[in-house]
Design a protein around this motif. Sequence first.
Motif, PDB file in Angstrom:
ATOM      1  N   ALA A 329       0.834  -1.208   0.000  1.00 39.11           N
ATOM      2  CA  ALA A 329       0.000   0.000   0.000  1.00 39.11           C
ATOM      3  C   ALA A 329       0.865   1.254   0.000  1.00 39.11           C
ATOM      4  O   ALA A 329       0.527   2.264  -0.639  1.00 39.11           O
ATOM      5  CB  ALA A 329      -0.921   0.000   1.217  1.00 39.11           C
ATOM      6  N   PHE A 332       3.057   1.615  -3.346  1.00 36.98           N
ATOM      7  CA  PHE A 332       2.253   2.185  -4.430  1.00 36.98           C
ATOM      8  C   PHE A 332       2.567   3.668  -4.627  1.00 36.98           C
ATOM      9  O   PHE A 332       2.437   4.201  -5.737  1.00 36.98           O
ATOM     10  CB  PHE A 332       0.773   1.992  -4.099  1.00 36.98           C
ATOM     11  N   ASP A 427      -8.049   4.238   2.882  1.00 32.93           N
ATOM     12  CA  ASP A 427      -8.216   3.902   1.464  1.00 32.93           C
ATOM     13  C   ASP A 427      -8.351   2.397   1.262  1.00 32.93           C
ATOM     14  O   ASP A 427      -9.098   1.940   0.388  1.00 32.93           O
ATOM     15  CB  ASP A 427      -7.024   4.421   0.656  1.00 32.93           C
ATOM     16  N   LEU A 428      -7.628   1.601   2.058  1.00 33.50           N
ATOM     17  CA  LEU A 428      -7.756   0.146   1.942  1.00 33.50           C
ATOM     18  C   LEU A 428      -9.185  -0.305   2.230  1.00 33.50           C
ATOM     19  O   LEU A 428      -9.675  -1.271   1.635  1.00 33.50           O
ATOM     20  CB  LEU A 428      -6.799  -0.545   2.915  1.00 33.50           C
ATOM     21  N   TYR A 434      -7.819  -1.090  -4.597  1.00 32.05           N
ATOM     22  CA  TYR A 434      -6.577  -0.839  -3.844  1.00 32.05           C
ATOM     23  C   TYR A 434      -6.317  -1.990  -2.873  1.00 32.05           C
ATOM     24  O   TYR A 434      -5.197  -2.498  -2.758  1.00 32.05           O
ATOM     25  CB  TYR A 434      -6.727   0.488  -3.103  1.00 32.05           C
ATOM     26  N   LYS A 437      -5.240  -5.120  -4.745  1.00 32.20           N
ATOM     27  CA  LYS A 437      -3.852  -5.011  -5.192  1.00 32.20           C
ATOM     28  C   LYS A 437      -2.877  -5.280  -4.043  1.00 32.20           C
ATOM     29  O   LYS A 437      -1.845  -5.935  -4.222  1.00 32.20           O
ATOM     30  CB  LYS A 437      -3.599  -3.608  -5.766  1.00 32.20           C
ATOM     31  N   CYS A 438      -3.212  -4.772  -2.851  1.00 34.12           N
ATOM     32  CA  CYS A 438      -2.294  -4.866  -1.713  1.00 34.12           C
ATOM     33  C   CYS A 438      -2.452  -6.162  -0.927  1.00 34.12           C
ATOM     34  O   CYS A 438      -1.521  -6.565  -0.216  1.00 34.12           O
ATOM     35  CB  CYS A 438      -2.508  -3.672  -0.777  1.00 34.12           C
TER      36      CYS A 438
END
Length: 734
Positions: A329, A332, A427-428, A434, A437-438
């Motif tokens: 995260a 990024f 944001d997670l 996102y 992706k993380c």
Amino acid sequence: MARRGRTAASGRTDFLANPLPDSCFDLPARLAAKSTPELIAADERRFAAISTSLNRSIAELTARLDDERKAPGGTGQAAMDRDMEVHRLTSRLRTLQRYGIDLCLGRMVDSATGSVAYIGRLGLTDADGEPLLLDWRSPAAEPFFGATLGDPMGLTSRRRYRWTAGRITDYWDESFALGDDSVGDAAALDDQSAFIASLGADRSPRMRDVLGTIAADQDAIIRADSCGALVVDGGPGTGKTVVALHRAAYLRYRDPRLSDRRGGVLVVGPHRPYLAYVADVLPSLGEEGVRTCTLRELVAEGAAAGVERDLSVARLKADARLLAAIEPAVRFYEEPPTTALIVESDWADVELTPADWAIAFEAAEPGMSHNESRAVVWDELLSILVDKHDGEASAEQVRQALRRNDELAAVFGKAWPLLEAADVVGDLFSVPAYLRKCAPWLSPDDVRALQRDEPTAWTVEDVPLLDAARQRIGDPESVRRQHRRETELAAEARRRADVTADLLAANEFDDGEGLMPMLRQWDLQEILIDGGAAIDTLEPDQLAGPFGHIVVDEAQELTDAQWQMLLRRCPSRSFTIVGDRAQATDGMSESWEQRLRRIGLEQVEMATLSINYRTPEEVMAFAEPVIRAAIPDANVPTSIRANGVPVRRGVVAELRDVVDEFLARPGDGIACVIGDPEFGSTERVRSLTPRLAKGLEFDLVVLVRPDDFGDGVSGAADRYVAMTRATRELVILT
């Protein structure tokens, strides 16, 4: 006795030397046999010497403290050393002022020499340096706590005192030699008498003073070394909290590796009522440098965090694997641009290629936080650009100009932005792509479950993620302060450059020598700027660590993710882990060794407490089947006392009558109602949930509808915890 007085001129609290009363003993008439001179005369003489020494020590400490405070503060290490000495002197002075001769816990008689040693909360000597009190943490004092009939540890006898308002209102003698009557026929020769007498006393809103009644099994654990992780497994009433706090004070005193300069000691408790209950214990032991907190207090957002209501989401966040999402995260936001940038300056236009960007981004050092690394990467980027410039301008002139290049700063700000931990974690939980992706190992259902409408609606389960993000990202405010300082210095440089130019232009006698030509040199202009001025910094996070040793009470409640918060703060892996598997709210199927090795602690030692000093037999007989039904191998301790008060049953409508009956009795004990959130707390009656009652104790416990606490292991654990808070009486209302 010494009494406190206040001088009008200074406002400083002093101790005024007064003669001791006729006797330091204030025994009630029923204990008149204990007042004979042959039993107490030696104590009276020792207390007189202690009083004299106390007054002398307080006067000397006060003078030394005044001198230290008046001394120049100095800078760097000298300033730190001075502050540490002021703290040390203040702490000791405060302890001496908290107590008088009641610093003394008791005495012991050596079987080989017949010598008598007195044990105190602190060590104390007379004017000639002869010991009057041995510090309870010193090796010489160990027999006072550890001696038993089976292992006298070289003692003939031991005496413990009960102090009330600075006078002795009872004492107990214990003989370790069969047939020995040297302690006097009138004394109580029961090696458990001090414990039994103290257990019968009323509870209060703060933990009572128990140092004088530390049991041998507890003391052995308190004095164990600090290498690796020591697990103290014990059921209700075994004194786990006593061990945890006294061990913190003992290790601070005995282990130089745990001084403040080397990290110090942190005590982590389960909740705020627990910390309020034990607040006086460490100061009473002469230790004010031990930090205490709850897990949620390790990050700022934890104070207002709620409880995760969705159990499936709570389980996902309890898994330490989710913490691994923080690294990608943050990475990024650390990707170098893939397109070239033309950077303009007064001297040349140079190209910043993708390869240049990549080289600059690689300058970030491993282990450095994102926000700290940002300054390193920016500096490397400027160096690359400076090297590409040719001309008469100095490297520093070019660098200063580039720092003011808005376009360069904007592109860099997007490539390596200043981050906030709360924004990244938020944001997670609000951007599914996102999170995918993380954390690619999460299923689509897990990703959906973790999403929420309000990104910063923090729960307690979010605290480990926020903590991991804070460590990886760093404190943005300190970076902003440093940036503001650098901006101020750059502005000052420009101002001085303008002044220098004006001086040179106005000088009619510039013959090429002397000061005026020197002012043309950029290096001298830089010297004129106070670049060495201190940069404003934030106060360091006192709970960020690293710590030399961490004590964790009610450790059975910690999730894998929460354990990582503590491991991060203790690189030495030196822990005291106190808990009871049977009291785990969500159950604990693993052994302590399995749990701790799985979360990263390799060196694990076990110690078991099996004697219940607090809970009467009548209550434990009622509580034991409750936990055995759910956890057959639960460590249920053996109670050492019975009080003849059976467990009462009733109906909920009787709640007010039960409480009023308790309040009408003589004494000032504390009751607790568990299971009725509508029942308001008062000074002598607490209203708590089973989980907030954990670690506490009360004279009367009233359980309201205990069957509503839940099913399975969790419900059984809550009922067991609630029942075993009682030190006198348990009432069950259904």
